[in-house]
Write a protein that holds these residues in place. Structure first.
Motif, PDB file in Angstrom:
ATOM      1  N   MET A   1       0.862  -1.182   0.000  1.00 29.28           N
ATOM      2  CA  MET A   1       0.000   0.000   0.000  1.00 29.28           C
ATOM      3  C   MET A   1       0.888   1.219   0.000  1.00 29.28           C
ATOM      4  O   MET A   1       2.052   1.171   0.416  1.00 29.28           O
ATOM      5  N   GLN A   2       0.346   2.316  -0.483  1.00 30.08           N
ATOM      6  CA  GLN A   2       1.085   3.563  -0.399  1.00 30.08           C
ATOM      7  C   GLN A   2       1.203   3.962   1.071  1.00 30.08           C
ATOM      8  O   GLN A   2       0.416   3.515   1.911  1.00 30.08           O
ATOM      9  N   ALA A   3       2.177   4.781   1.393  1.00 25.02           N
ATOM     10  CA  ALA A   3       2.477   5.119   2.779  1.00 25.02           C
ATOM     11  C   ALA A   3       1.309   5.767   3.521  1.00 25.02           C
ATOM     12  O   ALA A   3       1.279   5.745   4.747  1.00 25.02           O
ATOM     13  N   ASP A   4       0.334   6.303   2.801  1.00 22.42           N
ATOM     14  CA  ASP A   4      -0.840   6.893   3.455  1.00 22.42           C
ATOM     15  C   ASP A   4      -1.987   5.896   3.611  1.00 22.42           C
ATOM     16  O   ASP A   4      -3.074   6.246   4.042  1.00 22.42           O
ATOM     17  N   GLY A   5      -1.745   4.617   3.258  1.00 22.96           N
ATOM     18  CA  GLY A   5      -2.761   3.576   3.391  1.00 22.96           C
ATOM     19  C   GLY A   5      -3.623   3.387   2.156  1.00 22.96           C
ATOM     20  O   GLY A   5      -4.482   2.519   2.117  1.00 22.96           O
ATOM     21  N   SER A   6      -3.399   4.168   1.114  1.00 21.61           N
ATOM     22  CA  SER A   6      -4.201   4.064  -0.105  1.00 21.61           C
ATOM     23  C   SER A   6      -3.573   3.085  -1.096  1.00 21.61           C
ATOM     24  O   SER A   6      -2.446   2.626  -0.899  1.00 21.61           O
TER      25      SER A   6
END
Length: 79
Positions: free
Chosen positions: A55-60
Motif C-alpha cells: 500500500m502507499q504510505a498513506d494507506g491508499s
C-alpha cells in the motif's frame, strides 16, 4: 475474533493514523527504501491463509501481490 492493524504515527507517538482495517488481521509491515510504499501480511477474517499486500504510505492503493492460494508472510523489500 480479534484482529491486528497497522498504524502510522510520529516518532513521539502523536498523530496516530490507522492504515489498515477490518475484517482482516494485518501485520509485519516493511517500508520500501524510498518511503513511498509499505508491504505487509494480511489474513482475511475466517481464513487460515495469509497474503502479501503493498500500500502507499498513506494507506491508499492497496494491492495484493503473489499467488492467491499461498500462505505468504513477513514481506521484505529487495535492495
Amino acid at each position: 475474533g480479534s484482529t491486528t492493524q497497522i498504524y502510522l504515527m510520529n516518532p513521539d507517538g502523536s498523530n496516530i493514523t490507522l492504515l489498515t482495517g477490518e475484517p482482516a488481521s494485518n501485520s509485519a509491515p516493511d517500508w520500501s527504501r524510498d518511503g513511498a510504499w509499505i508491504a505487509f501480511t494480511s489474513r482475511p477474517a475466517g481464513t487460515s491463509m495469509s497474503q502479501l499486500y503493498v500500500m502507499q504510505a498513506d494507506g491508499s492503493n492497496v494491492i495484493r501481490v503473489g499467488p492467491e492460494l499461498a500462505n505468504d508472510e513477513y514481506p521484505a523489500w529487495q535492495p
